[in-house]
Design a protein around this motif. Structure first.
Motif, short mmCIF file in Angstrom:
data_model
loop_
_atom_site.label_atom_id
_atom_site.label_comp_id
_atom_site.label_asym_id
_atom_site.label_seq_id
_atom_site.Cartn_x
_atom_site.Cartn_y
_atom_site.Cartn_z
N CYS A 1 -0.13 5.41 -0.39
CA CYS A 1 -0.59 4.07 -0.78
C CYS A 1 -1.46 4.07 -2.03
CB CYS A 1 -1.30 3.39 0.39
SG CYS A 1 -2.98 3.94 0.66
N GLN A 2 -2.08 5.22 -2.34
CA GLN A 2 -2.88 5.34 -3.58
C GLN A 2 -4.05 4.36 -3.63
OE1 GLN A 2 -1.54 7.06 -6.95
NE2 GLN A 2 -0.82 8.39 -5.32
N CYS B 1 -5.28 8.52 6.18
CA CYS B 1 -5.51 7.27 5.45
C CYS B 1 -5.45 6.07 6.41
CB CYS B 1 -4.46 7.12 4.35
SG CYS B 1 -4.67 5.57 3.46
N HIS C 1 -2.27 3.65 5.36
CA HIS C 1 -0.84 3.94 5.53
C HIS C 1 -0.64 5.04 6.57
CE1 HIS C 1 -1.34 7.44 2.76
NE2 HIS C 1 -0.21 7.86 3.28
N CYS D 1 -7.09 7.28 -1.94
CA CYS D 1 -6.00 7.85 -1.16
C CYS D 1 -5.08 8.58 -2.13
CB CYS D 1 -5.22 6.78 -0.40
SG CYS D 1 -3.75 7.47 0.41
ZN LIG Z 1 -3.16 5.85 1.84
#
Ligand SMILES: [Zn+2]
Length: 211
Positions: free
Chosen positions: A183-184, A158, A161, A179
């Motif tokens: 962190c989504q 990612c 993050h 993601c």
């Molecule tokens: Zn992430």
């Protein structure tokens, strides 16, 4: 036993993907402003169309006025009158706005034809946004993280993050990212460029147009 490979559902798109695929397909059919001008431009025709649309606007305004006048004189129940008034305005105003937008659009096409396109640094067109969205997301993301093919998409570490195993996924069909890690973060290519380059919407679109 016979296996019917054509019935295999493994590659079927889910509901969201289907809508995205259909939208992409529809967009691919749409002409750019320049193409429309080249295909259809005729000074006289544009002129006549403009007059027609302006007349439509006058008529719509008159119709709204007439209906509201009728309401005032004939509907005495206050509540009923208010409901009808809201209905008349909401349905007719929409038509009026659409017609006025068409007039503005014709004007823009004429400006394009005249070659007097002023590049305004603070504006982008709908075509610009569509073109920006079509830049392959994996191409941009590759500048930040190493991607590898994964099914029909791409996976990588990612870029938003810190992590040791990949949880950043790209869907090339919708040109969106997700993601699945800490962190989504998720979004489309414009969101990605905005966030990674710390840009607001218009500069992000403009940057994508350079690809
Ligand atoms: Zn992430």
């Amino acid at each position: 036993m016979r296996t019917n490979f054509y019935n295999s559902n493994l590659d079927a798109l889910d509901f969201h993907e289907q809508i995205e695929a259909e939208n992409t397909w529809k967009k691919s059919l749409r002409l750019t402003d320049k193409e429309i001008v080249e295909a259809f431009y005729d000074q006289e025709l544009f002129y006549e169309k403009n007059i027609e649309l302006e007349q439509d606007c006058v008529e719509i305004k008159k119709m709204i006025k007439d209906k509201l006048g009728y309401l005032k004189n004939n509907i005495k129940n206050k509540e009923e009158a208010e409901i009808l008034r809201t209905f008349i305005i909401s349905s007719s105003i929409r038509e009026l706005i659409e017609t006025e937008n068409l007039i503005k659009y014709l004007k823009r096409l004429r400006i394009i034809k005249a070659g007097r396109v002023v590049i305004n640094k603070n504006r982008v067109t709908r075509d610009d946004i569509d073109r920006a969205k079509q830049v392959p997301l994996d191409q941009i993301v590759s500048e930040f993280t190493k991607l590898r093919k994964c099914g029909r998409g791409f996976m990588g570490l990612c870029p938003f993050h810190q992590e040791r195993t990949p949880s950043f996924h790209i869907n090339p069909e919708t040109n969106t990212y997700n993601c699945f890690g800490a962190c989504q973060k998720h979004g489309d290519i414009i969101n990605f460029v905005q966030e990674k380059y710390n840009l607001t919407f218009i500069p992000a679109v403009k940057q994508l147009l350079t690809y």
